[in-house]
Design an enzyme around this catalytic site. Sequence first.
Site, mmCIF file in Angstrom:
data_model
loop_
_atom_site.group_PDB
_atom_site.id
_atom_site.type_symbol
_atom_site.label_atom_id
_atom_site.label_comp_id
_atom_site.label_asym_id
_atom_site.label_seq_id
_atom_site.Cartn_x
_atom_site.Cartn_y
_atom_site.Cartn_z
ATOM 1 N N GLN A 233 1.932 -14.828 9.231
ATOM 2 C CA GLN A 233 1.082 -15.565 8.306
ATOM 3 C C GLN A 233 1.755 -16.869 7.857
ATOM 4 O OE1 GLN A 233 -2.106 -14.342 7.557
ATOM 5 N NE2 GLN A 233 -2.260 -16.470 6.876
ATOM 6 N N ALA B 168 0.803 -1.223 0.000
ATOM 7 C CA ALA B 168 0.000 0.000 0.000
ATOM 8 C C ALA B 168 0.840 1.278 0.000
ATOM 9 C CB ALA B 168 -0.938 -0.012 1.197
ATOM 10 N N ARG C 127 8.354 -9.573 6.651
ATOM 11 C CA ARG C 127 8.383 -9.993 8.050
ATOM 12 C C ARG C 127 8.559 -11.501 8.234
ATOM 13 N NH1 ARG C 127 2.723 -7.621 9.744
ATOM 14 N NH2 ARG C 127 2.935 -8.927 11.566
ATOM 15 N N ASN C 128 8.023 -12.304 7.310
ATOM 16 C CA ASN C 128 8.206 -13.747 7.443
ATOM 17 C C ASN C 128 9.683 -14.107 7.326
ATOM 18 O OD1 ASN C 128 5.394 -15.119 7.534
ATOM 19 N ND2 ASN C 128 5.179 -13.567 5.954
ATOM 20 N N LYS D 160 3.671 -17.966 -0.913
ATOM 21 C CA LYS D 160 4.955 -17.238 -0.911
ATOM 22 C C LYS D 160 5.480 -17.056 0.511
ATOM 23 C CE LYS D 160 3.292 -12.774 0.024
ATOM 24 N NZ LYS D 160 2.499 -11.627 -0.343
#
Lengths: 287, 287
Positions: free
Chosen positions: B240, B94, B209-210, B145
């Site tokens: 996630q 965004a 972040r992952n 992903k």
Amino acid sequence: VKYLPNVRLPPNVVAVPDLSDAAAGATLLIFVLPHQFLSRLCPQILRAVAPGCRAISLIKGVEFESAEPRLISRLISRLLGGMDVSVLMGANVANEVARDEFCEATVGCSSAESGALWRLVFHRPSLNVTVVRDVAGVELCGALKNVVALGAGFCDGVGYGANTKAAIVRIGVREMQAFCALFFEGVEKDTFFESCGIADLVTTCYGGRNRKCAEAFARRGPGATWEAIEVELLNGQRLQGTLTCQDVHACLLAKGAETQARFPLLEAVYAISFEGRDASTIVKLVR
Amino acid sequence: VKYLPNVRLPPNVVAVPDLSDAAAGATLLIFVLPHQFLSRLCPQILRAVAPGCRAISLIKGVEFESAEPRLISRLISRLLGGMDVSVLMGANVANEVARDEFCEATVGCSSAESGALWRLVFHRPSLNVTVVRDVAGVELCGALKNVVALGAGFCDGVGYGANTKAAIVRIGVREMQAFCALFFEGVEKDTFFESCGIADLVTTCYGGRNRKCAEAFARRGPGATWEAIEVELLNGQRLQGTLTCQDVHACLLAKGAETQARFPLLEAVYAISFEGRDASTIVKLVR
């Protein structure tokens, strides 16, 4: 000692200074040298090898002649009397391979038999070798990625974000595919999912000297020259990407405006690199 | 003010707090909300919209039920009486889009007509929208992903080099393709060359972040817990990728050992994340 300090080579790697001795009775040849030496060395090799000898080229680069790309593997094959020549490319720089870190390679072969044979030679748990029947696609990836990496470097130099850069890389893969298909038969889209394709491209666009020099070029703005950047950042060594970029542009130009329009990224890299266009225009890819 | 400070929204974006008012007579619906709210809100929306209304989902995520992935777009379609629901995914966070930086998006549509319509809605010089007829492929990329990004993060945490990481990312794309094809008809390989595929994956594996949390997980070694890392690095928000990783593993487990063997990377990420396997084993992908 010079290029891979502290790396111990296995005992079955033997240096033989005389080329005829080294090639005597050979059934497999692996080419890893600057391609300028090929025309001088190949006749000597051809006289020495065993019948049915096969070759593989790890030489990254492509020749251009009359605005057409010419594969180094075909040049080798011609110089060796029509020998079966495969190629090996991919994201596998020497120092990481020498440390036995997990890497991958793609073999592009002209026959299934050669493919199986070269996989037997190179594949091991720390080097995952995939074989595809697409010499041209595999071989051209190695050269074209450097042009895309210039685009990625411009992106970094201007300060665009991660999503913009990912878009450049993605459009780059698409144009690499289209460029290969324009000049060679039998290029497979799947080849670009192999190590020679997206893996090598990503490594080159997120690390690599072409990216780094293009970033510096963009930062300096008007008046920047590649020569000055090569002197400062590469000790005067020549960049591969800018040379290939000019050749690629010549190929597209010869095909005409309609073809050029299908390669907005490759053409934008050329315009920024050699026609004084601002680096920020690297994102003007959508009509 | 909260999520996009200093960004001025165009005047044709109007906030309407009442859902029935907002949806009254609508011919196009754009879904961008946590999917937990869908079953409560959709009946209200359905009563308000115009006949022939179409929807598009930007919701990243996937539901799992009885060891099968369930598309959010199909859930929306079911809740809206069989409405035509497309999806939009890609490397387009965004804040970069809001700054009008060049980004891309992929629309996965179930009909050519919907595809053309949604391209008209979203495409502009700074947002390159590509349309593909593959809802499942486009939608699943967004979830899968994050699992691959955990693998990339383990790689970083262990200290493997750039070529190893590129190999993980490349094998990741291949397993994403194979996973989609295992559960849905009509998944196209080409979809993974779009922004929703390699572009979004690369962004996630090199930033994101992952990747960051997985790097920390690998650095801490035995005894590291995701909960502790989420508290420290994400202020307690849930990752996630680890959730999806467990669901993906459950899907593969239900299919049996032969299927599991075809997904060495996704399964290695699970084993490292939840079975105490060492992060360095992320490269044990070749049998």
